[in-house]
Design an enzyme around this catalytic site. Structure first.
Site, PDB file in Angstrom:
ATOM      1  N   HIS A  64      -8.439   1.041  -3.558  1.00 12.68           N
ATOM      2  CA  HIS A  64      -9.570   0.852  -2.498  1.00 12.68           C
ATOM      3  C   HIS A  64     -10.181   2.293  -1.849  1.00 12.68           C
ATOM      4  O   HIS A  64      -9.613   3.204  -1.324  1.00 12.68           O
ATOM      5  CB  HIS A  64      -8.718   0.285  -1.106  1.00 12.68           C
ATOM      6  CG  HIS A  64      -9.505   0.192   0.136  1.00 12.68           C
ATOM      7  ND1 HIS A  64      -9.076  -0.448   1.242  1.00 12.68           N
ATOM      8  CD2 HIS A  64     -10.764  -0.118   0.255  1.00 12.68           C
ATOM      9  CE1 HIS A  64     -10.021  -0.340   2.288  1.00 12.68           C
ATOM     10  NE2 HIS A  64     -11.054  -0.298   1.555  1.00 12.68           N
ATOM     11  N   MET A  91     -12.345   4.189   0.058  1.00 10.44           N
ATOM     12  CA  MET A  91     -12.726   4.340   1.496  1.00 10.44           C
ATOM     13  C   MET A  91     -13.359   5.886   1.513  1.00 10.44           C
ATOM     14  O   MET A  91     -13.325   6.759   2.137  1.00 10.44           O
ATOM     15  CB  MET A  91     -11.530   4.411   2.570  1.00 10.44           C
ATOM     16  CG  MET A  91     -11.340   2.938   2.871  1.00 10.44           C
ATOM     17  SD  MET A  91     -10.034   2.817   3.984  1.00 10.44           S
ATOM     18  CE  MET A  91      -8.420   2.960   2.773  1.00 10.44           C
ATOM     19  N   ASP A 120      -6.787  -6.230   4.490  1.00 15.07           N
ATOM     20  CA  ASP A 120      -5.902  -5.040   4.642  1.00 15.07           C
ATOM     21  C   ASP A 120      -5.879  -4.731   6.212  1.00 15.07           C
ATOM     22  O   ASP A 120      -7.115  -4.629   6.617  1.00 15.07           O
ATOM     23  CB  ASP A 120      -6.723  -3.894   3.882  1.00 15.07           C
ATOM     24  CG  ASP A 120      -6.085  -2.720   3.705  1.00 15.07           C
ATOM     25  OD1 ASP A 120      -5.215  -2.296   4.367  1.00 15.07           O
ATOM     26  OD2 ASP A 120      -6.483  -1.926   2.969  1.00 15.07           O
ATOM     27  N   SER A 128       0.921  -1.129  -0.008  1.00 14.21           N
ATOM     28  CA  SER A 128      -0.054   0.212  -0.016  1.00 14.21           C
ATOM     29  C   SER A 128       0.771   1.351  -0.152  1.00 14.21           C
ATOM     30  O   SER A 128       1.669   1.459   0.936  1.00 14.21           O
ATOM     31  CB  SER A 128      -0.968   0.050   1.216  1.00 14.21           C
ATOM     32  OG  SER A 128      -1.698   1.326   1.507  1.00 14.21           O
ATOM     33  N   HIS A 139      -1.175  -1.253  -4.100  1.00 18.68           N
ATOM     34  CA  HIS A 139      -2.632  -0.951  -3.520  1.00 18.68           C
ATOM     35  C   HIS A 139      -2.547   0.680  -3.242  1.00 18.68           C
ATOM     36  O   HIS A 139      -1.789   1.121  -2.535  1.00 18.68           O
ATOM     37  CB  HIS A 139      -2.678  -1.739  -2.220  1.00 18.68           C
ATOM     38  CG  HIS A 139      -3.960  -1.468  -1.289  1.00 18.68           C
ATOM     39  ND1 HIS A 139      -4.956  -2.335  -1.970  1.00 18.68           N
ATOM     40  CD2 HIS A 139      -4.475  -0.944  -0.390  1.00 18.68           C
ATOM     41  CE1 HIS A 139      -6.096  -2.057  -1.087  1.00 18.68           C
ATOM     42  NE2 HIS A 139      -5.753  -1.238  -0.265  1.00 18.68           N
ATOM     43  N   MET A 163      -8.826   7.888   0.813  1.00 14.38           N
ATOM     44  CA  MET A 163      -9.811   8.143   1.950  1.00 14.38           C
ATOM     45  C   MET A 163     -10.209   9.827   1.648  1.00 14.38           C
ATOM     46  O   MET A 163      -9.547  10.567   1.368  1.00 14.38           O
ATOM     47  CB  MET A 163      -8.992   8.210   3.219  1.00 14.38           C
ATOM     48  CG  MET A 163      -8.316   6.696   3.303  1.00 14.38           C
ATOM     49  SD  MET A 163      -7.475   6.965   5.050  1.00 14.38           S
ATOM     50  CE  MET A 163      -6.460   5.136   4.807  1.00 14.38           C
ATOM     51  N   MET A 196     -11.329  -5.834   6.225  1.00 14.17           N
ATOM     52  CA  MET A 196     -10.701  -5.109   6.752  1.00 14.17           C
ATOM     53  C   MET A 196     -10.267  -5.438   8.185  1.00 14.17           C
ATOM     54  O   MET A 196     -10.970  -6.005   9.015  1.00 14.17           O
ATOM     55  CB  MET A 196     -11.205  -3.666   7.144  1.00 14.17           C
ATOM     56  CG  MET A 196     -11.594  -2.891   5.991  1.00 14.17           C
ATOM     57  SD  MET A 196     -10.064  -2.309   5.110  1.00 14.17           S
ATOM     58  CE  MET A 196      -9.321  -1.437   6.371  1.00 14.17           C
ATOM     59  N   ASP A 247      -4.769   3.491  -1.101  1.00 16.30           N
ATOM     60  CA  ASP A 247      -6.011   3.685  -0.324  1.00 16.30           C
ATOM     61  C   ASP A 247      -6.479   4.931  -0.200  1.00 16.30           C
ATOM     62  O   ASP A 247      -5.631   6.103  -0.053  1.00 16.30           O
ATOM     63  CB  ASP A 247      -5.312   3.472   1.166  1.00 16.30           C
ATOM     64  CG  ASP A 247      -5.173   1.849   1.485  1.00 16.30           C
ATOM     65  OD1 ASP A 247      -6.308   1.108   1.524  1.00 16.30           O
ATOM     66  OD2 ASP A 247      -4.339   1.398   2.023  1.00 16.30           O
TER      67      ASP A 247
END
Length: 214
Positions: free
Chosen positions: A65, A67, A174, A7, A32, A36, A136, A34
């Site tokens: 991913h 979020m 993750d 990540s 990966h 947010m 998660m 992430d």
């Protein structure tokens, strides 16, 4: 199958290309990302520009991913930036089937994620539609958290459901993945291991990937 997806949340963005290259040389399988939004989770990371930067650094699949609170609104932007896989949170949408089908229509693989407090059972009606289930094993929002042990039960449940129903989704985990936790997570049925701090916060990124793949 044991795929390592480092990540870049934990990477040094001033040396992103070098660090991704080092992860590749160690045998990383995916990169990966992430994402947010400061709303669905209490942190803000990066948007499509960050994904585009990662895409320029590698030929590995870009695993995004989301979020975020409104994945339908932004998914296309991430696809245009180079995402190969888009995973959204079950908790973030009302019409899960609709979101799955929309992301599929963009020509990428689709994953669905669940938080530590969400049981796997909420996915039983849609899991046959996705390519990946992301479990998660920490509460989303920040890197470097400790692995939640009860996540192992959920991974086992996801693996058992897949076998019993002859499905093909990958199980991704993750949160808190390191040399100490990865063996138990693999035994529980995980296929794709997201690792951030245990890769990028080490003296030797390549060697860290090699050790995780053992």
């Amino acid at each position: 199958m044991k795929l390592i997806a480092p990540s870049i949340l934990s990477a040094d963005f001033s040396n992103l290309a070098l660090q991704i290259s080092q992860a590749e040389s160690g045998g990383a399988d995916w990169i990966h990302c992430d994402v947010m939004d400061g709303h669905f989770v209490p942190n803000i990371t990066f948007g499509p520009i960050g994904v585009k930067a990662a895409k320029k650094c590698t030929k590995l699949p870009i695993d995004v991913h989301l979020m975020i609170s409104d994945p339908d609104k932004y998914a296309e932007d991430f696809v245009k930036s180079g995402a190969d896989i888009i995973t959204f949170h079950q908790e973030a949408v009302i019409h899960v089937n609709r979101t799955i089908n929309f992301i599929k229509s963009l020509g990428v693989k689709v994953g669905i994620a669940i938080n530590p407090s969400t049981p796997f059972s909420v996915l039983s009606e849609v899991v046959d539609l996705v390519d990946l289930v992301l479990i998660m094993s920490v509460n989303p929002g920040f890197g470097g958290q400790s692995f939640i042990e009860k996540s192992l039960d959920k991974i086992e449940t996801a693996a058992k459901f897949r076998e019993e129903n002859k499905l093909n989704y990958l199980i991704e985990v993750d949160g808190g993945i390191n040399k100490k936790t990865i063996q138990d997570v693999e035994r529980a049925g995980c296929d794709v291991f997201v690792a951030g701090s245990s890769v990028f916060h080490t003296e030797n990124i390549s060697l860290s990937i090699v050790e995780l793949k053992k």
